[in-house]
Write a protein that holds these residues in place. Structure first.
Motif, PDB file in Angstrom:
ATOM      1  N   PRO A  85      36.211-116.462  23.944  1.00 49.50           N
ATOM      2  CA  PRO A  85      37.467-115.724  23.733  1.00 49.50           C
ATOM      3  C   PRO A  85      37.296-114.239  24.054  1.00 49.50           C
ATOM      4  CG  PRO A  85      36.391-116.079  21.625  1.00 49.50           C
ATOM      5  CD  PRO A  85      35.520-116.753  22.668  1.00 49.50           C
ATOM      6  N   LEU A  86      37.136-113.929  25.334  1.00 48.63           N
ATOM      7  CA  LEU A  86      36.860-112.545  25.723  1.00 48.63           C
ATOM      8  C   LEU A  86      37.984-111.594  25.322  1.00 48.63           C
ATOM      9  CD1 LEU A  86      35.277-112.941  29.292  1.00 48.63           C
ATOM     10  CD2 LEU A  86      34.139-112.813  27.065  1.00 48.63           C
ATOM     11  N   GLU A  87      39.207-112.139  25.210  1.00 48.54           N
ATOM     12  CA  GLU A  87      40.328-111.281  24.835  1.00 48.54           C
ATOM     13  C   GLU A  87      40.159-110.727  23.422  1.00 48.54           C
ATOM     14  OE1 GLU A  87      41.178-115.481  23.653  1.00 48.54           O
ATOM     15  OE2 GLU A  87      40.443-114.478  25.477  1.00 48.54           O
ATOM     16  N   ASN A  88      39.295-111.323  22.626  1.00 49.23           N
ATOM     17  CA  ASN A  88      39.056-110.846  21.264  1.00 49.23           C
ATOM     18  C   ASN A  88      37.933-109.818  21.187  1.00 49.23           C
ATOM     19  OD1 ASN A  88      40.991-112.676  20.397  1.00 49.23           O
ATOM     20  ND2 ASN A  88      39.491-114.264  19.878  1.00 49.23           N
ATOM     21  N   VAL A 114      29.423-105.782  31.158  1.00 46.74           N
ATOM     22  CA  VAL A 114      30.584-105.215  31.849  1.00 46.74           C
ATOM     23  C   VAL A 114      31.723-106.220  31.940  1.00 46.74           C
ATOM     24  CG1 VAL A 114      31.436-104.262  34.031  1.00 46.74           C
ATOM     25  CG2 VAL A 114      29.194-103.575  33.164  1.00 46.74           C
ATOM     26  N   ILE A 115      31.426-107.441  32.366  1.00 42.31           N
ATOM     27  CA  ILE A 115      32.496-108.408  32.631  1.00 42.31           C
ATOM     28  C   ILE A 115      33.175-108.864  31.345  1.00 42.31           C
ATOM     29  CG2 ILE A 115      31.227-110.595  32.532  1.00 42.31           C
ATOM     30  CD1 ILE A 115      32.600-111.306  35.230  1.00 42.31           C
ATOM     31  N   SER A 116      32.469-108.736  30.205  1.00 35.48           N
ATOM     32  CA  SER A 116      33.060-109.156  28.931  1.00 35.48           C
ATOM     33  C   SER A 116      33.894-108.063  28.280  1.00 35.48           C
ATOM     34  CB  SER A 116      31.965-109.628  27.967  1.00 35.48           C
ATOM     35  OG  SER A 116      31.022-108.601  27.714  1.00 35.48           O
ATOM     36  N   GLY A 117      34.016-106.901  28.961  1.00 39.50           N
ATOM     37  CA  GLY A 117      34.948-105.875  28.495  1.00 39.50           C
ATOM     38  C   GLY A 117      34.329-104.704  27.778  1.00 39.50           C
ATOM     39  N   ASN A 118      33.087-104.379  28.107  1.00 36.76           N
ATOM     40  CA  ASN A 118      32.394-103.288  27.427  1.00 36.76           C
ATOM     41  C   ASN A 118      32.001-102.173  28.391  1.00 36.76           C
ATOM     42  OD1 ASN A 118      32.012-104.656  24.694  1.00 36.76           O
ATOM     43  ND2 ASN A 118      31.084-106.144  26.077  1.00 36.76           N
ATOM     44  N   LEU A 350      27.588-110.255  22.029  1.00 36.56           N
ATOM     45  CA  LEU A 350      28.472-109.112  22.220  1.00 36.56           C
ATOM     46  C   LEU A 350      29.844-109.336  21.580  1.00 36.56           C
ATOM     47  CD1 LEU A 350      27.591-108.211  25.918  1.00 36.56           C
ATOM     48  CD2 LEU A 350      26.947-106.949  23.853  1.00 36.56           C
ATOM     49  N   LEU A 351      30.319-110.553  21.582  1.00 41.31           N
ATOM     50  CA  LEU A 351      31.619-110.840  20.976  1.00 41.31           C
ATOM     51  C   LEU A 351      31.576-110.740  19.461  1.00 41.31           C
ATOM     52  CD1 LEU A 351      32.857-113.885  23.107  1.00 41.31           C
ATOM     53  CD2 LEU A 351      33.739-111.555  23.155  1.00 41.31           C
ATOM     54  N   LYS A 352      30.434-111.018  18.864  1.00 39.74           N
ATOM     55  CA  LYS A 352      30.345-111.048  17.404  1.00 39.74           C
ATOM     56  C   LYS A 352      29.930-109.723  16.789  1.00 39.74           C
ATOM     57  CE  LYS A 352      29.492-115.997  16.777  1.00 39.74           C
ATOM     58  NZ  LYS A 352      28.550-117.015  16.259  1.00 39.74           N
ATOM     59  N   THR A 353      29.567-108.750  17.626  1.00 41.12           N
ATOM     60  CA  THR A 353      29.114-107.457  17.079  1.00 41.12           C
ATOM     61  C   THR A 353      30.176-106.394  17.266  1.00 41.12           C
ATOM     62  OG1 THR A 353      27.975-106.999  19.181  1.00 41.12           O
ATOM     63  CG2 THR A 353      26.681-107.948  17.395  1.00 41.12           C
TER      64      THR A 353
END
Length: 353
Positions: A85-88, A114-118, A350-353
């Protein structure tokens, strides 16, 4: 700030660039394409990287680029990222400290962040500080919104939210002390192994040579140790890897081979030698350049138990179909996007931090 869609498309275009560059340069190794200044710049960057680090020959760098060209396409990126859920994702600054043992060794961490939105704050190794900055510049060229999302630093890292650091065991202790108060992934030394049964074909043993010798054996995915049956003979193995003999023409490899051979002789260690590669019976996993360790096993059950105990020292296992997630011969240096170093899911982290 670049959107997820813009980031996704930028990496697809980067894959296209890698593929076209590799295709053109392989057809004409000395090419200069006057119609594409980025080809010329990339060719110059590869040459400069080789001048700064003698292990980064044009052939080895092109292998890395070609491997990434095969991965960075729309289908693979979708297969990799759709489950998440990259949007999250909450936009964060990801500090990435890279090793420099093989070309673009930290590129997967860079792509993931980068691709995951950071935003990424990258500290390159002095052994590999040419290729990634060039690639980052090309990404910004095709997607200018990424200019504020990619930063390189040569000094002390200060403002960041999470850390991904890769280095030696000694460096990992320093990383743990320095970055312990931040969410982190800290990678230590690992090595890859091959399990032989004596039933391998000559083709499989030749492909094992790719796992051993690619990047001159400097990567954590390189096979540095062989597990063989008690009565195993290495005759077929040595015959099958003879096609890699030209390695000895590379001065840095030859110097390491000669040095290690001299050390073994002076220490009166027993070893096997085919003129460009050494085999030494040893319980360790991290063999020196130009050498692989080997260890004999009696039963597959006992070997499996040993490998389970030593999991934190092992990156990849080649052969040994009785081992879960073992790889076919010749595949260690072509990981998929979803093959995470040390088995740690970087996207999930990265999504959970």
């Amino acid at each position: 700030m670049a959107t997820l869609e813009q980031r996704f498309k930028a990496f697809i275009k980067l894959g296209d660039f890698f593929r076209n560059f590799a295709k053109t340069s392989s057809a004409n190794p000395g090419f200069v394409d006057d119609n594409n200044e980025w080809y010329q710049k990339f060719d110059s960057a590869i040459t400069l990287a080789g001048h700064k680090n003698g292990w980064f020959t044009k052939q080895q760098v092109m292998f890395a680029i070609t491997a990434w060209a095969e991965q960075l396409n729309e289908q693979n990126l979708n297969d990799w990222l759709l489950p998440y859920p990259l949007e999250n994702n909450t936009h964060k600054i990801v500090a990435i400290i890279m090793a420099g043992n093989i070309p673009l060794v930290g590129f997967h961490d860079f792509v993931t962040a980068v691709i995951s939105g950071n935003q990424v704050l990258v500290k390159c190794s002095s052994n590999d500080n040419i290729l990634l900055p060039f690639i980052a510049n090309y990404l910004i060229h095709i997607e200018p919104e990424l200019a504020s999302e990619i930063e390189f630093s040569e000094g002390k890292l200060t403002k960041f939210d999470v850390v991904i650091a890769t280095g030696s065991n000694n460096a990992a202790r320093y990383f743990a002390h320095y970055f312990g108060n931040k969410p982190n992934i800290i990678r230590k030394n690992r090595n890859s192994i091959a399990i032989l049964t004596g039933e391998e074909t000559k083709e499989q043993l030749n492909e094992l040579g790719e796992d051993i010798f690619r990047y001159y054996g400097l990567g954590c995915r390189n096979v540095s140790k062989l597990f063989v049956p008690k009565q195993y003979s290495f005759d077929d193995f040595f015959k099958s890897i003879s096609s890699y003999q030209s390695l000895i023409d590379q001065n840095k490899y030859a110097n390491n081979y000669d040095y290690n051979k001299a050390v073994y002789l002076m220490s009166e260690f027993q070893f096997l030698d085919n003129g460009f590669f050494l085999l030494k019976e040893d319980a360790g996993y991290a063999s020196p350049i130009g050498t692989a360790f080997y260890e004999r096993y009696t039963t597959t059950e006992a070997l499996n138990d040993k490998l389970l105990r030593d999991t934190d020292q092992i990156q990849c296992i080649v052969g040994g179909e009785f081992i879960e997630n073992s790889l076919p011969f010749g595949k260690t240096q072509k990981p998929e996007l979803w093959d995470y170093a040390d088995g740690i899911d970087t996207v999930e982290f990265l999504l959970k931090t």
